[in-house]
Scaffold this motif. Structure first.
Motif, PDB file in Angstrom:
ATOM      1  N   SER A 118      84.831   9.483 -32.140  1.00 19.73           N
ATOM      2  CA  SER A 118      85.796  10.012 -31.169  1.00 19.73           C
ATOM      3  C   SER A 118      86.436   8.847 -30.407  1.00 19.73           C
ATOM      4  N   PRO A 119      87.753   8.812 -30.314  1.00 15.97           N
ATOM      5  CA  PRO A 119      88.423   7.731 -29.572  1.00 15.97           C
ATOM      6  C   PRO A 119      88.339   7.969 -28.072  1.00 15.97           C
ATOM      7  N   GLU A 120      88.649   6.928 -27.314  1.00 15.65           N
ATOM      8  CA  GLU A 120      88.712   7.019 -25.855  1.00 15.65           C
ATOM      9  C   GLU A 120      90.171   6.971 -25.420  1.00 15.65           C
ATOM     10  N   PHE A 121      90.560   7.934 -24.633  1.00 16.10           N
ATOM     11  CA  PHE A 121      91.930   7.948 -24.113  1.00 16.10           C
ATOM     12  C   PHE A 121      92.040   9.014 -23.032  1.00 16.10           C
ATOM     13  N   SER A 122      93.177   9.079 -22.372  1.00 12.63           N
ATOM     14  CA  SER A 122      93.464  10.102 -21.367  1.00 12.63           C
ATOM     15  C   SER A 122      94.745  10.835 -21.740  1.00 12.63           C
ATOM     16  N   ASP A 123      94.801  12.117 -21.398  1.00 12.15           N
ATOM     17  CA  ASP A 123      95.986  12.915 -21.675  1.00 12.15           C
ATOM     18  C   ASP A 123      95.958  14.108 -20.721  1.00 12.15           C
ATOM     19  N   GLU A 124      96.784  15.121 -20.987  1.00 12.22           N
ATOM     20  CA  GLU A 124      96.813  16.321 -20.142  1.00 12.22           C
ATOM     21  C   GLU A 124      96.634  17.571 -20.986  1.00 12.22           C
ATOM     22  N   MET A 125      95.667  18.397 -20.601  1.00 10.73           N
ATOM     23  CA  MET A 125      95.476  19.665 -21.293  1.00 10.73           C
ATOM     24  C   MET A 125      96.604  20.608 -20.889  1.00 10.73           C
ATOM     25  N   GLU A 126      97.281  21.172 -21.892  1.00 10.15           N
ATOM     26  CA  GLU A 126      98.452  22.009 -21.646  1.00 10.15           C
ATOM     27  C   GLU A 126      98.197  23.483 -21.914  1.00 10.15           C
ATOM     28  N   HIS A 127      97.352  23.790 -22.886  1.00  3.11           N
ATOM     29  CA  HIS A 127      97.127  25.193 -23.232  1.00  3.11           C
ATOM     30  C   HIS A 127      95.824  25.352 -24.005  1.00  3.11           C
ATOM     31  N   MET A 128      95.416  26.594 -24.181  1.00  6.05           N
ATOM     32  CA  MET A 128      94.291  26.908 -25.063  1.00  6.05           C
ATOM     33  C   MET A 128      94.782  27.895 -26.106  1.00  6.05           C
ATOM     34  N   ILE A 129      94.130  27.912 -27.235  1.00  5.77           N
ATOM     35  CA  ILE A 129      94.447  28.868 -28.298  1.00  5.77           C
ATOM     36  C   ILE A 129      93.212  29.706 -28.561  1.00  5.77           C
ATOM     37  N   ILE A 130      93.345  30.990 -28.321  1.00  3.18           N
ATOM     38  CA  ILE A 130      92.255  31.933 -28.545  1.00  3.18           C
ATOM     39  C   ILE A 130      92.423  32.516 -29.946  1.00  3.18           C
ATOM     40  N   GLU A 145      99.095  27.081 -16.423  1.00  2.00           N
ATOM     41  CA  GLU A 145     100.228  26.969 -15.508  1.00  2.00           C
ATOM     42  C   GLU A 145     100.301  25.582 -14.870  1.00  2.00           C
ATOM     43  N   LYS A 146      99.150  24.978 -14.650  1.00  2.00           N
ATOM     44  CA  LYS A 146      99.100  23.601 -14.150  1.00  2.00           C
ATOM     45  C   LYS A 146      98.280  22.782 -15.126  1.00  2.00           C
ATOM     46  N   HIS A 147      98.915  21.796 -15.725  1.00  4.72           N
ATOM     47  CA  HIS A 147      98.219  20.970 -16.701  1.00  4.72           C
ATOM     48  C   HIS A 147      97.052  20.225 -16.051  1.00  4.72           C
ATOM     49  N   VAL A 148      95.997  20.026 -16.837  1.00  2.00           N
ATOM     50  CA  VAL A 148      94.785  19.398 -16.318  1.00  2.00           C
ATOM     51  C   VAL A 148      94.559  18.067 -17.034  1.00  2.00           C
ATOM     52  N   PRO A 149      94.505  16.946 -16.301  1.00  2.00           N
ATOM     53  CA  PRO A 149      94.221  15.662 -16.951  1.00  2.00           C
ATOM     54  C   PRO A 149      92.864  15.686 -17.656  1.00  2.00           C
ATOM     55  N   VAL A 150      92.829  15.067 -18.820  1.00  2.00           N
ATOM     56  CA  VAL A 150      91.604  14.936 -19.604  1.00  2.00           C
ATOM     57  C   VAL A 150      91.317  13.454 -19.794  1.00  2.00           C
TER      58      VAL A 150
END
Length: 537
Positions: A333-345, A488-493
């Protein structure tokens, strides 16, 4: 710290005149000194474009070598910071503090003064960058560290410093996180511990468990006492108290807390304090790489700890076990940061190309019905009839089809995945392989992060936008249809890798270096001059 230097008389006149803005009215001899100083600065700065740009902006007037309290305060603050670089796990020798002091003491000419001026600026910008955003370039140490370090403009450092209180500015450069402060304290504690001899004799022999007695049990007892997991005791038997101390140690090192000192536990107990100190120093460097706003709410995945957490205003509000990538090439698994935008059910699993050609194509060549749980489609999305296909004619480069697993309980992604679109195709997701979460070391995936409690993770995220997050989630789940739910509000990962980190009390916990990354970072730091030196007085 009061520093005085023997500057040339005419340089003193020049400095005072510059401070008053009277350069044009100076006598010819003084004006000559001004010109000579500017030329010396320009020449010395020419090897560093950023420093040269700073001096051009200020018409080569001095930042450090002017007369008066302001310049003296800058010099004192810088030399004090450079002298304390080792507190941050940085190599003092990198900044040439002794050379700087000798150079300042030896000033005799205007040229000398200009060279000192630039030397101080170059030492300052090097230290400022190192202590704020790290000594190393992460991707040069390990290609799987994809972190974008928030580098600051070097010319900007000088401009800001020229307008700030020197000590306050330098104190504000390192990370201001509680984690960094705790790591600094633990670094000092371990240095004192090592100076006193470390944790004592190692524990020899094999597995130890409740009821055992003898020299190995005594060595285990003594080591746990020194480590702080056991009150002083004279017991010679592996009793309930010793068992509880072993559990505490296991918990603080990410081990199965069964109270038995097996091979894995003894290996961690026998790890020298010096190795733990290296992990702390590496963790400080890693904290500097992440020296930016992380989000009032953010998701933190520590690969070595095999956990995923939701952090709200600095407090862990949700935590679950995770599985990370296998320790093999192209699966870590790589190391990085991004923003969670959505989930898929009820997600489909679109099989990555690398897995298609490496794992499934060889099977399809010999048996077209292999991997029957996957749908094969052509470039237009039409389903391929396996009976009519001749897969033996294709290579990894020529295979023209995609493979997909439809939603369902057996889907490789489980029943929900959490998306923060990125170039590495990494995301968090459910999994039908629940048994893996019982393992102590959980490195089994192709690179994505699997969650032990994905539904609860979804509830926690949806709680920010729904009065009934659980009801909302299950109303979509029971349809069986693949459904995208926007956050509705993106969450940093932040996907990180820490073999040392502070617990709630500020004490260091340690984890195994599952990918060997921290060993490579320590080697790079060591080559840069970082050493496990004596405790500074």
């Amino acid at each position: 710290m009061r520093l005085t230097f023997r500057f040339p008389f005419r340089a003193t006149v020049f400095s005072a005149a510059c401070a008053l803005g009277l350069a044009v009215a100076l006598p010819a001899s003084a004006q000559t000194q001004v010109t000579a100083f500017k030329q010396a600065v320009a020449e010395a700065a020419s090897v560093d474009a950023d420093v040269a740009a700073f001096y051009r902006q200020r018409d080569y007037s001095p930042l450090w070598t002017a007369e008066g309290e302001e310049a003296r305060a800058r010099r004192a603050a810088l030399l004090d910071a450079l002298s304390g670089a080792s507190v941050h796990g940085l190599p003092e020798g990198r900044y040439g503090i002794e050379t700087l002091k000798a150079q300042m003491a030896a000033v005799r000419t205007t040229r000398d003064l200009g060279q000192v001026e630039v030397a101080l600026s170059r030492a300052f910008v090097t230290y400022a960058k190192d202590v704020q955003t790290g000594l190393l370039t992460p991707s040069k140490v390990d290609e799987d560290i994809k972190r974008d370090v928030p580098l600051h403009d070097r010319t900007g450092y000088l401009t800001e410093f020229s307008q700030a209180n020197p000590q306050s500015y330098l104190r504000a450069l390192p990370p201001v996180t509680a984690e960094y402060r705790a790591l600094m304290k633990e670094k000092l504690r371990f240095e004192h511990l090592i100076a006193l001899g470390g944790w004592g004799a190692t524990v020899s022999g094999g597995k130890l468990e409740p009821g055992d007695e003898g020299p190995a049990v005594i060595a285990l007892r003594n080591r746990l006492v020194t480590m702080g997991y056991l009150e002083r005791s004279a017991t010679r038997v592996y009793d309930k108290t010793l068992e509880q101390a072993v559990r505490k140690f296991q918990f603080a090192h990410g081990l199965l807390a069964d109270g038995v000192a097996g091979d894995g536990t003894l290996s961690e107990i026998n790890t020298p304090a010096e190795e733990r100190l290296k992990s702390i120093i590496v963790a400080m460097e890693r904290e500097r790489w992440l020296n930016h706003e992380r989000g009032e709410r953010h998701i933190l995945v520590n690969q070595t700890d095999f956990t995923a957490k939701i952090i709200d205003h600095g407090r862990v509000t949700f935590q679950t076990r995770s599985v990370v990538g296998m320790n093999v090439h192209d699966r870590r698994s790589p190391e990085f940061s991004d923003e969670m935008e959505h989930m898929i059910i009820n997600p489909s699993w679109h099989v990555p190309r690398s897995i298609v050609v490496k794992e499934y194509l060889p099977k399809l060549r010999s048996n077209p019905g292999a991997a029957g749980h996957l749908i094969i489609t052509d470039s237009r999305g039409r389903r391929v009839n396996r009976a009519d296909a001749d897969f033996s004619q294709y290579t990894g480069n020529s295979f023209p089809f995609d493979m997909r697993q439809p939603p369902g309980n057996g889907n490789a992604l489980g029943l929900v995945k959490f998306m923060f679109p990125n170039r590495y195709n990494i995301y968090l997701h459910d999994t039908p392989q629940k048994h893996l979460f019982k393992r102590e070391v959980r490195a089994f995936s192709h690179g994505c992060i699997r969650l032990a409690e994905p539904f609860e993770f979804a509830y926690a995220l949806l709680a920010a936008q729904s009065d009934d997050p659980q009801g909302l989630f299950h109303s979509i789940l029971k349809t069986g249809r693949e459904t995208k739910v926007e956050l509705e509000k993106h969450v940093p990962v932040h996907i990180i890798y820490r073999t040392a980190f502070a617990d709630d009390r500020g004490r260091a916990e340690f984890r195994r270096d599952v990918y060997g990354r921290d060993a490579r970072i320590w080697a790079a730091l060591s080559r840069a001059g970082v050493a496990l030196g004596p405790v500074q007085g």
